[in-house]
Design an enzyme around this catalytic site. Structure first.
Site, PDB file in Angstrom:
ATOM      1  N   ILE A 212       0.836  -1.209   0.000  1.00 34.10           N
ATOM      2  CA  ILE A 212       0.000   0.000   0.000  1.00 34.10           C
ATOM      3  C   ILE A 212       0.866   1.253   0.000  1.00 34.10           C
ATOM      4  O   ILE A 212       0.587   2.217  -0.715  1.00 34.10           O
ATOM      5  CB  ILE A 212      -0.959  -0.017   1.203  1.00 34.10           C
TER       6      ILE A 212
ATOM      7  N   TYR B 150      -3.133  -9.286  16.704  1.00 31.39           N
ATOM      8  CA  TYR B 150      -3.107  -8.260  15.652  1.00 31.39           C
ATOM      9  C   TYR B 150      -4.305  -7.332  15.776  1.00 31.39           C
ATOM     10  O   TYR B 150      -4.173  -6.101  15.728  1.00 31.39           O
ATOM     11  CB  TYR B 150      -3.084  -8.908  14.270  1.00 31.39           C
TER      12      TYR B 150
ATOM     13  N   LYS C  83      -4.439  -3.097  16.601  1.00 36.43           N
ATOM     14  CA  LYS C  83      -5.103  -2.074  15.795  1.00 36.43           C
ATOM     15  C   LYS C  83      -6.152  -1.320  16.611  1.00 36.43           C
ATOM     16  O   LYS C  83      -6.360  -0.108  16.429  1.00 36.43           O
ATOM     17  CB  LYS C  83      -5.730  -2.706  14.549  1.00 36.43           C
TER      18      LYS C  83
END
Length: 364
Positions: free
Chosen positions: A27, A163, A167
């Site tokens: 990205i 994970y 976030k």
């Protein structure tokens, strides 16, 4: 003129200085390419733990090469590197992370170090450097065990992996820094992003490039579970759009998180059939998938409600899943991804003729 087109026009007329962390990643390199094509000045930060020099080379070739890009070879886990990277920057697009559920299950501490401690380093550096806005990558993983579909920003369940927890902590920290210190922050909950430069190699490769690579090699694709698990696949061009809108819309959009998906739900069985047809293997028995057990930490269904992002950011995905899949598969098939990834992983520093400035900052 759409809000996105208006944003692009405004950026061409009034260029900014941007920091893209994880710039050598999938990205990050697409963001770099777009920003350079718009005449922006870009600082890139990467430690090349998962990103590849070739991604930067390609972004520079497509987006334009010149004094408008400066690369810092360093790690967000080092506070001094973060301070150097944020110096003189208007907008941060924070993409650097260890973005793997399985990796976080086997090594939670490493995921926390990069995704939380590194994230906090970047927030502090951005605050101290008077950065105007901090746009960061969150994840649909934060929805956890919430059964509701489509996923709406205000409803999240219990995290199912370390994970996902990292976030969620990023979102909390970003909100605190806006409320306590006035740093404008915008979180983007990415759904399943795909497109050019997504690495098909490695144990944690995303499903689309991994399956395309398997088809090309005449190997069966592995489907985890019964194939009815569903995902919202979104082309990377739409993710670039969301980042630029989040960075340029007025202050009212800050201090919040937004879904970034396509609004289309696809099961893994359907995805396999789409890729098989695109590659011309729809009627081939040799590429029948193999089914293996579900992977711990994965969510069952993922499907984005885009209403908030449409209303507040002006985000309207301009590239459909079908169109994006065609372009992505063409890139995967025509690129010698396996050989290139091996070569890149063996290179400790950039050797590109397009890059004549590489800054390396050590802890000090």
């Amino acid at each position: 003129m759409s809000r996105y087109q208006a944003a692009l026009t405004a950026l061409r007329q009034n260029p900014k200085t941007w920091l893209v962390t994880g710039v050598a990643g999938f990205i990050g390199s697409n963001l770099l390419e777009c920003l350079l094509s718009l005449g922006q000045a870009v600082v890139g930060l990467d430690n090349f733990s998962t990103g590849h020099p070739k991604n930067i080379d390609e972004a520079l070739e497509r987006g334009g090469v010149g004094a408008r890009f400066r690369l810092i070879y360093g790690d967000i886990c080092d506070a001094a590197t973060c301070r150097e990277a944020c110096s003189g920057v208007d907008v941060v697009l924070h993409q650097a992370a260890l973005g793997s559920v399985p990796l976080s299950m086997s090594d939670p501490a490493s995921s926390h170090a990069a995704n939380v401690s590194g994230f906090l380093n970047m927030l502090v550096a951005a605050r101290d450097s008077n950065v105007t806005r901090f746009v960061y990558a969150s994840s649909c993983a934060v929805y956890g065990d919430d059964p509701g579909l489509p996923k709406r920003e205000e409803h999240i369940g219990q995290a199912l992996s370390p994970y996902a927890a990292t976030k969620l902590m990023d979102e909390i920290y970003a909100g605190v820094f806006q409320r306590a210190f006035g740093l404008e922050t915008v979180g983007l909950r990415y759904f399943n992003v795909f497109g050019k430069r997504q690495d098909p190699q490695g144990p944690y490769a995303a499903v689309i490039p991994r399956w395309v690579s398997a088809f090309v090699a005449n190997k069966p694709c592995v489907i985890l579970g019964d194939g009815l698990t569903s995902r919202d696949f979104v082309h990377v061009d739409n993710v670039v759009e969301a980042n630029l809108l989040a960075a340029t819309e007025n202050e009212s959009v800050t201090g919040q998180v937004y879904n970034v998906g396509s609004g289309v739900r696809t099961t893994l069985n359907e995805l396999h059939a789409i890729i098989a047809e695109a590659i011309g293997e729809a009627d081939s028995a040799r590429n029948a998938p193999i089914y293996e057990p579900f992977r711990p930490g994965d969510i069952r269904h993922s499907f984005a409600d885009l209403e908030k992002a449409r209303r507040q950011l002006g985000y309207v995905p301009h590239r459909s899943v079908a169109e994006g899949m065609k372009d992505a598969i063409e890139w995967y098939v025509t690129t010698d991804a396996s050989a290139e990834s091996k070569r890149q992983s063996e290179a400790p520093v950039l050797r590109s003729p397009n890059l004549n400035i590489v800054d390396s900052f050590q802890s000090r």
